[in-house]
Write an enzyme that holds these catalytic residues in place. Structure first.
Site, PDB file in Angstrom:
ATOM      1  N   ARG A  23       0.813  -1.218   0.000  1.00 38.28           N
ATOM      2  CA  ARG A  23       0.000   0.000   0.000  1.00 38.28           C
ATOM      3  C   ARG A  23       0.842   1.261   0.000  1.00 38.28           C
ATOM      4  O   ARG A  23       0.391   2.336  -0.376  1.00 38.28           O
ATOM      5  CB  ARG A  23      -0.921   0.020   1.221  1.00 38.28           C
ATOM      6  CG  ARG A  23      -1.880  -1.137   1.310  1.00 38.28           C
ATOM      7  CD  ARG A  23      -2.535  -1.188   2.679  1.00 38.28           C
ATOM      8  NE  ARG A  23      -1.528  -1.426   3.714  1.00 38.28           N
ATOM      9  CZ  ARG A  23      -1.770  -1.334   5.010  1.00 38.28           C
ATOM     10  NH1 ARG A  23      -2.974  -0.980   5.439  1.00 38.28           N
ATOM     11  NH2 ARG A  23      -0.817  -1.580   5.889  1.00 38.28           N
ATOM     12  N   GLN A  50       3.515  25.052  18.709  1.00 45.07           N
ATOM     13  CA  GLN A  50       3.106  25.602  17.425  1.00 45.07           C
ATOM     14  C   GLN A  50       3.699  24.776  16.295  1.00 45.07           C
ATOM     15  O   GLN A  50       4.897  24.471  16.310  1.00 45.07           O
ATOM     16  CB  GLN A  50       3.589  27.055  17.321  1.00 45.07           C
ATOM     17  CG  GLN A  50       2.967  27.875  16.234  1.00 45.07           C
ATOM     18  CD  GLN A  50       3.390  29.329  16.362  1.00 45.07           C
ATOM     19  OE1 GLN A  50       4.453  29.725  15.889  1.00 45.07           O
ATOM     20  NE2 GLN A  50       2.553  30.135  16.999  1.00 45.07           N
ATOM     21  N   ASP A  51       2.864  24.393  15.335  1.00 45.85           N
ATOM     22  CA  ASP A  51       3.315  23.677  14.146  1.00 45.85           C
ATOM     23  C   ASP A  51       3.152  24.578  12.935  1.00 45.85           C
ATOM     24  O   ASP A  51       2.116  25.239  12.777  1.00 45.85           O
ATOM     25  CB  ASP A  51       2.484  22.402  13.913  1.00 45.85           C
ATOM     26  CG  ASP A  51       2.860  21.264  14.856  1.00 45.85           C
ATOM     27  OD1 ASP A  51       3.631  21.498  15.794  1.00 45.85           O
ATOM     28  OD2 ASP A  51       2.386  20.146  14.641  1.00 45.85           O
ATOM     29  N   ARG A  62      15.846  29.263   2.163  1.00 41.53           N
ATOM     30  CA  ARG A  62      15.208  29.985   3.263  1.00 41.53           C
ATOM     31  C   ARG A  62      16.207  30.028   4.414  1.00 41.53           C
ATOM     32  O   ARG A  62      16.693  29.002   4.862  1.00 41.53           O
ATOM     33  CB  ARG A  62      13.931  29.273   3.710  1.00 41.53           C
ATOM     34  CG  ARG A  62      12.816  29.303   2.665  1.00 41.53           C
ATOM     35  CD  ARG A  62      11.571  28.595   3.186  1.00 41.53           C
ATOM     36  NE  ARG A  62      10.534  28.499   2.190  1.00 41.53           N
ATOM     37  CZ  ARG A  62       9.476  29.300   2.108  1.00 41.53           C
ATOM     38  NH1 ARG A  62       9.317  30.273   2.973  1.00 41.53           N
ATOM     39  NH2 ARG A  62       8.575  29.113   1.160  1.00 41.53           N
ATOM     40  N   HIS A  65      17.970  31.786   9.659  1.00 38.96           N
ATOM     41  CA  HIS A  65      17.115  32.429  10.652  1.00 38.96           C
ATOM     42  C   HIS A  65      17.472  31.957  12.056  1.00 38.96           C
ATOM     43  O   HIS A  65      17.818  30.799  12.257  1.00 38.96           O
ATOM     44  CB  HIS A  65      15.643  32.085  10.391  1.00 38.96           C
ATOM     45  CG  HIS A  65      15.176  32.490   9.031  1.00 38.96           C
ATOM     46  ND1 HIS A  65      14.197  31.803   8.357  1.00 38.96           N
ATOM     47  CD2 HIS A  65      15.544  33.522   8.228  1.00 38.96           C
ATOM     48  CE1 HIS A  65      13.982  32.385   7.184  1.00 38.96           C
ATOM     49  NE2 HIS A  65      14.779  33.430   7.078  1.00 38.96           N
ATOM     50  N   LYS A  74      13.145  23.548  18.335  1.00 40.83           N
ATOM     51  CA  LYS A  74      12.242  23.115  17.280  1.00 40.83           C
ATOM     52  C   LYS A  74      12.586  21.735  16.769  1.00 40.83           C
ATOM     53  O   LYS A  74      13.724  21.273  16.880  1.00 40.83           O
ATOM     54  CB  LYS A  74      12.202  24.119  16.135  1.00 40.83           C
ATOM     55  CG  LYS A  74      13.533  24.413  15.488  1.00 40.83           C
ATOM     56  CD  LYS A  74      13.346  25.576  14.524  1.00 40.83           C
ATOM     57  CE  LYS A  74      14.660  26.167  14.083  1.00 40.83           C
ATOM     58  NZ  LYS A  74      14.485  27.375  13.293  1.00 40.83           N
ATOM     59  N   HIS A 121      19.261  28.595  11.390  1.00 38.59           N
ATOM     60  CA  HIS A 121      18.732  27.482  10.605  1.00 38.59           C
ATOM     61  C   HIS A 121      18.369  27.979   9.218  1.00 38.59           C
ATOM     62  O   HIS A 121      17.830  29.071   9.057  1.00 38.59           O
ATOM     63  CB  HIS A 121      17.479  26.916  11.295  1.00 38.59           C
ATOM     64  CG  HIS A 121      16.775  25.885  10.482  1.00 38.59           C
ATOM     65  ND1 HIS A 121      15.554  26.122   9.880  1.00 38.59           N
ATOM     66  CD2 HIS A 121      17.125  24.626  10.136  1.00 38.59           C
ATOM     67  CE1 HIS A 121      15.181  25.034   9.225  1.00 38.59           C
ATOM     68  NE2 HIS A 121      16.113  24.118   9.361  1.00 38.59           N
ATOM     69  N   TYR A 134       7.751  22.400  10.839  1.00 37.67           N
ATOM     70  CA  TYR A 134       8.447  22.871  12.041  1.00 37.67           C
ATOM     71  C   TYR A 134       7.498  22.752  13.222  1.00 37.67           C
ATOM     72  O   TYR A 134       6.347  23.146  13.124  1.00 37.67           O
ATOM     73  CB  TYR A 134       8.814  24.361  11.935  1.00 37.67           C
ATOM     74  CG  TYR A 134       9.375  24.821  10.628  1.00 37.67           C
ATOM     75  CD1 TYR A 134      10.739  25.014  10.476  1.00 37.67           C
ATOM     76  CD2 TYR A 134       8.545  25.095   9.543  1.00 37.67           C
ATOM     77  CE1 TYR A 134      11.255  25.470   9.274  1.00 37.67           C
ATOM     78  CE2 TYR A 134       9.060  25.543   8.342  1.00 37.67           C
ATOM     79  CZ  TYR A 134      10.418  25.730   8.216  1.00 37.67           C
ATOM     80  OH  TYR A 134      10.929  26.172   7.029  1.00 37.67           O
ATOM     81  N   ASP A 145      13.267  38.085  15.862  1.00 34.83           N
ATOM     82  CA  ASP A 145      13.903  37.478  14.695  1.00 34.83           C
ATOM     83  C   ASP A 145      15.308  38.031  14.500  1.00 34.83           C
ATOM     84  O   ASP A 145      15.553  39.225  14.676  1.00 34.83           O
ATOM     85  CB  ASP A 145      13.086  37.757  13.430  1.00 34.83           C
ATOM     86  CG  ASP A 145      11.783  36.982  13.390  1.00 34.83           C
ATOM     87  OD1 ASP A 145      11.597  36.067  14.210  1.00 34.83           O
ATOM     88  OD2 ASP A 145      10.940  37.314  12.525  1.00 34.83           O
ATOM     89  N   ASP A 170      15.640  37.791   3.542  1.00 37.79           N
ATOM     90  CA  ASP A 170      16.848  36.976   3.618  1.00 37.79           C
ATOM     91  C   ASP A 170      17.981  37.582   2.799  1.00 37.79           C
ATOM     92  O   ASP A 170      19.145  37.529   3.202  1.00 37.79           O
ATOM     93  CB  ASP A 170      16.556  35.549   3.148  1.00 37.79           C
ATOM     94  CG  ASP A 170      15.677  34.790   4.132  1.00 37.79           C
ATOM     95  OD1 ASP A 170      15.443  35.292   5.251  1.00 37.79           O
ATOM     96  OD2 ASP A 170      15.215  33.687   3.770  1.00 37.79           O
TER      97      ASP A 170
END
Length: 197
Positions: A23, A50-51, A62, A65, A74, A121, A134, A145, A170
């Site tokens: 499957r 938080q997701d 990306r 950060h 995380k 990251h 995340y 940030d 960025d």
């Protein structure tokens, strides 16, 4: 789930054990009981609040950060496709301060990372589409940030593919030297910079 340390202090690689049949497959991507037992901190997994998920196209970068203040822990995984994921330790009191390490995260091995507070990251999408998930232990606070340019000369991160798109934020991020200054470190901090990949 197999849990292993990395070259970066306190960063862990978590590798699920998928069950495959005609499957497709089934896998548990995270097991709170095993995670907490490995770290010896009962209930630590319950602090994730938080997701989030991002979708990127091949070549997109990306990052890099991070977060000021007390930072954030995380769990990072690639739910679809593949990414070249990079971490840089920015904890000045860490034995791996200034070190970087790269990881392949994909939807084949389902490996993911536990990243404690105090890291930059970033990642590059290696597949036509890459979905990265995340799970973080604090709500996002934009005022905390921080970032370093993905092409910073001192970090010299070897992105495996030509970079196609980065966000304006960025592209305009500061340098590693500026981050050291913001942390009250002088250029001597650069002597601790030891890239690993």
């Amino acid at each position: 789930m197999r849990i292993e340390p990395t070259e970066l202090a306190d960063v862990l690689v978590l590798t699920p054990q998928p069950h495959r049949d005609g499957r497709g497959l089934f896998t548990r991507t995270f097991d709170a009981q095993e995670f907490d037992a490995y770290l010896g901190v009962p209930g630590l997994s319950a602090t994730f609040v938080q997701d989030s998920q991002s979708r990127s196209y091949r070549g997109v970068v990306r990052g890099l950060h991070g977060r000021s203040g007390r930072g954030e822990a995380k769990l990072v995984r690639c739910a679809h496709g593949a990414v070249h994921d990079v971490l840089v330790d920015i904890r000045s009191d860490s034995p791996s301060f200034g070190h970087q390490q790269a990881f392949l995260l994909d939807d084949t091995d389902f490996r993911h990372l536990y990243v404690p507070p105090g890291f930059l990251h970033g990642f590059q999408a290696l597949s036509p589409v890459a979905d990265v998930c995340y799970r973080i232990d604090r709500p996002h606070e934009p005022g905390e940030d921080l970032g370093v340019a993905y092409d910073d000369a001192d970090l010299a991160i070897a992105w495996p593919q030509p970079v196609t798109v980065v966000s304006d934020r960025d592209a305009g991020a500061g340098s590693w030297r500026q981050l050291l200054t913001a942390f009250g470190l002088d250029s001597e901090g650069l002597t601790h910079l030891r890239p690993r990949s």
